[in-house]
Write a protein that holds these residues in place. Sequence first.
Motif, PDB file in Angstrom:
ATOM      1  N   ALA A 113      31.102   2.544 -83.236  1.00  0.00           N
ATOM      2  CA  ALA A 113      30.552   2.005 -81.989  1.00  0.00           C
ATOM      3  C   ALA A 113      30.291   0.509 -82.109  1.00  0.00           C
ATOM      4  N   ASN A 114      29.808   0.094 -83.259  1.00  0.00           N
ATOM      5  CA  ASN A 114      29.550  -1.342 -83.470  1.00  0.00           C
ATOM      6  C   ASN A 114      30.852  -2.136 -83.578  1.00  0.00           C
ATOM      7  N   ILE A 116      33.899  -1.271 -82.196  1.00  0.00           N
ATOM      8  CA  ILE A 116      34.631  -1.290 -80.920  1.00  0.00           C
ATOM      9  C   ILE A 116      33.759  -1.815 -79.784  1.00  0.00           C
ATOM     10  N   GLY A 117      32.445  -1.589 -79.919  1.00  0.00           N
ATOM     11  CA  GLY A 117      31.525  -2.108 -78.914  1.00  0.00           C
ATOM     12  C   GLY A 117      31.347  -1.217 -77.701  1.00  0.00           C
ATOM     13  N   TYR A 118      31.506   0.140 -77.884  1.00  0.00           N
ATOM     14  CA  TYR A 118      31.366   1.017 -76.718  1.00  0.00           C
ATOM     15  C   TYR A 118      29.948   1.572 -76.537  1.00  0.00           C
ATOM     16  N   SER A 119      29.030   1.245 -77.453  1.00  0.00           N
ATOM     17  CA  SER A 119      27.653   1.695 -77.297  1.00  0.00           C
ATOM     18  C   SER A 119      26.834   0.667 -76.514  1.00  0.00           C
ATOM     19  N   SER A 120      25.867   1.178 -75.737  1.00  0.00           N
ATOM     20  CA  SER A 120      24.978   0.272 -75.007  1.00  0.00           C
ATOM     21  C   SER A 120      23.910  -0.313 -75.919  1.00  0.00           C
ATOM     22  N   HIS A 121      23.816   0.218 -77.148  1.00  0.00           N
ATOM     23  CA  HIS A 121      22.819  -0.272 -78.109  1.00  0.00           C
ATOM     24  C   HIS A 121      23.473  -1.298 -79.046  1.00  0.00           C
ATOM     25  N   ASN A 122      22.745  -2.349 -79.317  1.00  0.00           N
ATOM     26  CA  ASN A 122      23.275  -3.393 -80.192  1.00  0.00           C
ATOM     27  C   ASN A 122      22.216  -3.794 -81.219  1.00  0.00           C
ATOM     28  N   PRO A 123      22.360  -3.372 -82.468  1.00  0.00           N
ATOM     29  CA  PRO A 123      23.462  -2.549 -82.954  1.00  0.00           C
ATOM     30  C   PRO A 123      23.216  -1.056 -82.692  1.00  0.00           C
ATOM     31  N   ALA A 124      24.300  -0.247 -82.671  1.00  0.00           N
ATOM     32  CA  ALA A 124      24.164   1.207 -82.643  1.00  0.00           C
ATOM     33  C   ALA A 124      23.692   1.677 -84.012  1.00  0.00           C
ATOM     34  N   PHE A 379      35.852   8.444 -78.003  1.00  0.00           N
ATOM     35  CA  PHE A 379      35.614   7.111 -78.569  1.00  0.00           C
ATOM     36  C   PHE A 379      35.738   6.010 -77.498  1.00  0.00           C
ATOM     37  N   GLY A 380      35.127   6.274 -76.345  1.00  0.00           N
ATOM     38  CA  GLY A 380      35.054   5.240 -75.308  1.00  0.00           C
ATOM     39  C   GLY A 380      36.248   5.161 -74.379  1.00  0.00           C
ATOM     40  N   LYS A 381      37.306   6.002 -74.592  1.00  0.00           N
ATOM     41  CA  LYS A 381      38.492   5.947 -73.737  1.00  0.00           C
ATOM     42  C   LYS A 381      38.812   7.340 -73.192  1.00  0.00           C
TER      43      LYS A 381
END
Length: 456
Positions: A113-114, A116-124, A379-381
């Motif tokens: 997730a970190n 690819i960047g598909y999580s709304s949390h930063n960092p996941a 995975f976000g797709k």
Amino acid sequence: MANIKIHFLGASGTVTGSKYYLETPEINIMIDCGMFQGLKELRLHNWEPLPIKANQIEVVLLTHGHLDHTGYLPRLVKEGFKGKIIGTAPTLSITAIILRDSAKIHEEEAAQANKIGYSSHNPALPFYTMEEAEKAIDLFQAEERDKWIFLSENSKYRFRYNGHIIGATFIEFEIFGKLFVFSGDIGRKEDALLDAPQRPGWADFLFVESTYGNRLHPQENVEDIIIGLIDKTIHEKGNLIIPSFAVERLQSLIYLLWNLYKKNRIPNISIFVDSPMGNNVLSVFENYPKWHKLSISDYKAMCNHVNIITSYKDTWKTIDDPRPKIVIAGSGMVTGGRVLTYLKQLIDEPSTTVLLVGYMAEGTRGRQLLEGAHELKFFGKYHPVKATVAHLESLSAHADQQGLMDWLKNIKNIPEKVFLVHGEPTALDSFRTKIKDTYGWNVHIPKLYEVLEIVI
């Protein structure tokens, strides 16, 4: 007189997150410690602090090793629990496998997730790490079944065989002379690998699962259905993908396919088992022969009949293999695990068949497939679903409504209260009505985080 407080911390109005906390004058215990799965609104509960103090719990008793009964243990330890985690030896072996596998998946998903960047949390962040899982495993203590064990002067418990998966039990917990019975997950009377569940003979307060409280398992000819799907797979030069729970279901499927081959009912089609956790569970069957029906020779022959995949590199080799084949991969409800890699690559192929086996909880990809989803998100797709989707409900490891009623019928007294848990709302209400009409018992369906006080 003694006051007992019961906190319903999970599996209330849903089938996941089983957790019950009992405050007694002498000891505070938790029965099961599961993670919520499925719907996002349920999964978010995993991240919330418990409405109790973890450091006040002295003992956790486990009915069995499934994630929805054990997956919160590392978080409980992180919140301050330092007591014993007690189960049967095979249950603790299964739990250790599941917690390590789960921690690995949490870490990998957070890293992906970190990246690819598909999580709304930063960092996941992972729900828990491997280190946190190991801290929970360090607290394990195995106990025998059918043996009363005192926790304090006026409280004792024993584990009773319950089918469902290897090591699974229901728990009889006596407090100040009153018997509290926690069903855990109840297995089926007829099972290829496990014996029929034992049944309670007395219960003052009964906590009973309701997964199939509104349904009977269909009278399916499982062998004929699987033979038909294999014939289709061979004819279309395709792939039969079976998402499977790593514990019990995977071993049952291997046994079923081996038996069909042995009886010359299916050809020698390649069978790949891609579930690191499932492979580890196979060793639990070898280590605890008294907990199942398989002989050692049958166990070895069954394992030799399939190709065990041990590396992610071999996962991709299997996907690229052009031969028709069967792939059994975790996880059962398509929530994670190796099966996602196969489906991501193959679910848009009309020659692919996805066979769902058993219960699919709300909010899972398995339920979406069952309900005819035209696309799935991995995975976000999103990926289009062109595969055939089949379902075998009769392979479930849970007792159906009739099995649950049979499990209750040996109880000689009238329980003071029956609590229905571990079921979706329609199943809970249907089972409540069935028990009330059949036995006239006082049945209650608790809400999440409800607290009841019982005076003994």
